[in-house]
Scaffold this motif. Structure first.
Motif, PDB file in Angstrom:
ATOM      1  N   ILE A 154       0.839  -1.208   0.000  1.00  0.00           N
ATOM      2  CA  ILE A 154       0.000   0.000   0.000  1.00  0.00           C
ATOM      3  C   ILE A 154       0.873   1.256   0.000  1.00  0.00           C
ATOM      4  O   ILE A 154       0.614   2.209  -0.735  1.00  0.00           O
ATOM      5  CB  ILE A 154      -0.943   0.001   1.218  1.00  0.00           C
ATOM      6  N   VAL A 155       1.928   1.242   0.833  1.00  0.00           N
ATOM      7  CA  VAL A 155       2.842   2.388   0.881  1.00  0.00           C
ATOM      8  C   VAL A 155       3.495   2.602  -0.474  1.00  0.00           C
ATOM      9  O   VAL A 155       3.576   3.731  -0.980  1.00  0.00           O
ATOM     10  CB  VAL A 155       3.921   2.173   1.975  1.00  0.00           C
ATOM     11  N   TRP A 156       3.972   1.511  -1.083  1.00  0.00           N
ATOM     12  CA  TRP A 156       4.613   1.605  -2.405  1.00  0.00           C
ATOM     13  C   TRP A 156       3.636   2.121  -3.453  1.00  0.00           C
ATOM     14  O   TRP A 156       3.963   3.013  -4.242  1.00  0.00           O
ATOM     15  CB  TRP A 156       5.138   0.233  -2.819  1.00  0.00           C
ATOM     16  N   ALA A 157       2.411   1.556  -3.447  1.00  0.00           N
ATOM     17  CA  ALA A 157       1.417   1.957  -4.434  1.00  0.00           C
ATOM     18  C   ALA A 157       1.041   3.427  -4.277  1.00  0.00           C
ATOM     19  O   ALA A 157       0.822   4.133  -5.268  1.00  0.00           O
ATOM     20  CB  ALA A 157       0.170   1.080  -4.311  1.00  0.00           C
ATOM     21  N   THR A 158       0.982   3.891  -3.047  1.00  0.00           N
ATOM     22  CA  THR A 158       0.653   5.303  -2.812  1.00  0.00           C
ATOM     23  C   THR A 158       1.770   6.205  -3.326  1.00  0.00           C
ATOM     24  O   THR A 158       1.506   7.298  -3.849  1.00  0.00           O
ATOM     25  CB  THR A 158       0.417   5.556  -1.314  1.00  0.00           C
ATOM     26  N   ASP A 159       3.009   5.770  -3.179  1.00  0.00           N
ATOM     27  CA  ASP A 159       4.129   6.549  -3.722  1.00  0.00           C
ATOM     28  C   ASP A 159       4.073   6.615  -5.237  1.00  0.00           C
ATOM     29  O   ASP A 159       4.404   7.637  -5.843  1.00  0.00           O
ATOM     30  CB  ASP A 159       5.465   5.923  -3.290  1.00  0.00           C
ATOM     31  N   GLN A 160       3.654   5.502  -5.878  1.00  0.00           N
ATOM     32  CA  GLN A 160       3.624   5.438  -7.337  1.00  0.00           C
ATOM     33  C   GLN A 160       2.399   6.139  -7.921  1.00  0.00           C
ATOM     34  O   GLN A 160       2.487   6.778  -8.971  1.00  0.00           O
ATOM     35  CB  GLN A 160       3.631   3.968  -7.802  1.00  0.00           C
ATOM     36  N   ARG A 161       1.285   5.996  -7.290  1.00  0.00           N
ATOM     37  CA  ARG A 161       0.017   6.580  -7.772  1.00  0.00           C
ATOM     38  C   ARG A 161      -0.599   7.401  -6.644  1.00  0.00           C
ATOM     39  O   ARG A 161      -1.617   7.020  -6.062  1.00  0.00           O
ATOM     40  CB  ARG A 161      -0.945   5.477  -8.212  1.00  0.00           C
ATOM     41  N   PRO A 162       0.003   8.533  -6.331  1.00  0.00           N
ATOM     42  CA  PRO A 162      -0.407   9.267  -5.131  1.00  0.00           C
ATOM     43  C   PRO A 162      -1.849   9.766  -5.141  1.00  0.00           C
ATOM     44  O   PRO A 162      -2.480   9.832  -4.091  1.00  0.00           O
ATOM     45  CB  PRO A 162       0.588  10.429  -5.077  1.00  0.00           C
ATOM     46  N   ILE A 163      -2.373  10.107  -6.311  1.00  0.00           N
ATOM     47  CA  ILE A 163      -3.739  10.634  -6.339  1.00  0.00           C
ATOM     48  C   ILE A 163      -4.756   9.520  -6.122  1.00  0.00           C
ATOM     49  O   ILE A 163      -5.579   9.563  -5.203  1.00  0.00           O
ATOM     50  CB  ILE A 163      -4.016  11.356  -7.668  1.00  0.00           C
ATOM     51  N   MET A 164      -4.706   8.490  -6.973  1.00  0.00           N
ATOM     52  CA  MET A 164      -5.679   7.405  -6.893  1.00  0.00           C
ATOM     53  C   MET A 164      -5.566   6.644  -5.568  1.00  0.00           C
ATOM     54  O   MET A 164      -6.561   6.414  -4.874  1.00  0.00           O
ATOM     55  CB  MET A 164      -5.487   6.438  -8.057  1.00  0.00           C
TER      56      MET A 164
END
Length: 339
Positions: A154-164
């Motif tokens: 989740i942390v990684w995904a938020t870094d990669q796709r911060p808006i969505m």
């Protein structure tokens, strides 16, 4: 089945997830969270006594989780007291998730042993501790590793796709905070950190202050404080009657989160991620993570309070105007029947 019920064992989703996680959160608040607050205050104001006090409280997280879960499952006295040991074992071997699993497993096995022999004072705590330690040793680490890995994703995904991902994390964690489960326990078991934890804090804060202002006409100042600083869970009975009242605070969190993941980057730690404005723990942990600066203070005020308040209030007023929310539908603790 009747024998299990006689022993106080009720196999259900509500018992093991809703009740279990809710009481786990109380254990966390009575040890780790309050310990963090005390320790942080001691560090900021140069008070070694408070630093030591806070560190001690934090070190008792495992036993606190064990006792809290056992209490929530209505354990007999000897099982309840032995759960302090199983919670400690679970926490040392598998973190919060390990403590939860060990306490849950040991409590139910302990119930089976309770009052079954003439040497109950020996058998019950032995069985409880043996069951809990076994669960801690063989199951806890795997669950803890999975939760940590999932949280890392989740942390990684938020870094990669911060808006969505920021919107998604804010929505899910915010809903978890209002629902009769523990967003705090989820955040800790996932070990949320960085901007993912920052987005979760925004979503949780929006739920609390959003419901507080949206329902002000029904609940006045006492309701504002109860929901804004206590818990938005007070609205659960009203949500069951009209789920649409969830929209204003949830949308507010989803709209504010992308600002905190792209423009004014907001970060937090796992304890602060699932608390919102409850006791201002989310804000205290934000300051601990990002530093006590004027810039961070402004960001917290705007993203945790003013932004969600304005959006939730305007949207709820519009929904009232078009009849989606009716007068009295957000009243809490009425003490009587509602139409």
């Amino acid at each position: 089945m009747k024998w299990l019920q006689k022993k106080g064992i009720r196999l259900s989703f509500k018992t093991y997830l809703l009740d279990g996680l809710s009481y786990m959160a109380l254990g966390l608040f009575g040890s780790l969270i309050i310990g963090l607050i005390i320790k942080t205050a001691g560090e900021q104001f140069n008070l070694p006594f408070f630093e030591e006090m806070g560190a001690l409280a934090m070190s008792m997280t495992g036993p606190a989780i064990g006792v809290a879960v056992a209490y929530g499952l209505k354990a007999p006295p000897l099982v309840l007291f032995a759960a302090a040991v199983t919670g400690a074992a679970g926490y040392s071997l598998g973190g919060p998730a390990g403590a939860y699993v060990a306490a849950l497993f040991s409590t139910e096995i302990g119930k089976l042993a309770s009052q079954s022999t003439k040497i109950d004072i020996i058998v019950t705590p032995f069985v409880t501790i043996a069951a809990g330690y076994s669960a801690a040793a063989y199951i806890g680490p795997f669950i803890a590793d999975f939760m940590t890995s999932f949280g890392g994703w989740i942390v990684w995904a938020t870094d990669q796709r911060p808006i969505m991902m920021g919107m998604l994390v804010a929505m899910l964690m915010g809903l978890a905070l209002t629902a009769p489960i523990s967003s705090l326990a989820i955040a800790l078991m996932l070990d949320l950190s960085g901007i993912a934890a920052g987005a979760a804090t925004i979503g949780c804060s929006a739920q609390m202050v959003g419901f507080a202002v949206a329902s002000y006409r029904e609940n006045k100042f006492s309701g504002l404080i109860a929901q804004g600083m206590g818990t938005s869970m007070l609205q659960v009975p009203n949500i069951l009657r009209n789920p649409l009242i969830l929209l204003p605070p949830t949308i507010a969190g989803m709209l504010m989160a992308p600002i905190g993941t792209t423009i004014w980057i907001m970060e937090n730690n796992a304890p602060g991620a699932g608390m919102g404005t409850s006791g201002f723990v989310g804000q205290i942990m934000t300051f601990q993570t990002m530093g006590f600066t004027t810039e961070v203070m402004i960001q917290v005020i705007l993203l945790h309070f003013i932004g969600p308040i304005v959006i939730a209030l305007l949207l709820s007023q519009y929904m009232r105007k078009i009849g989606l929310i009716k007068e009295g539908q957000m009243k809490i603790h009425t003490g009587g029947s509602e139409k």
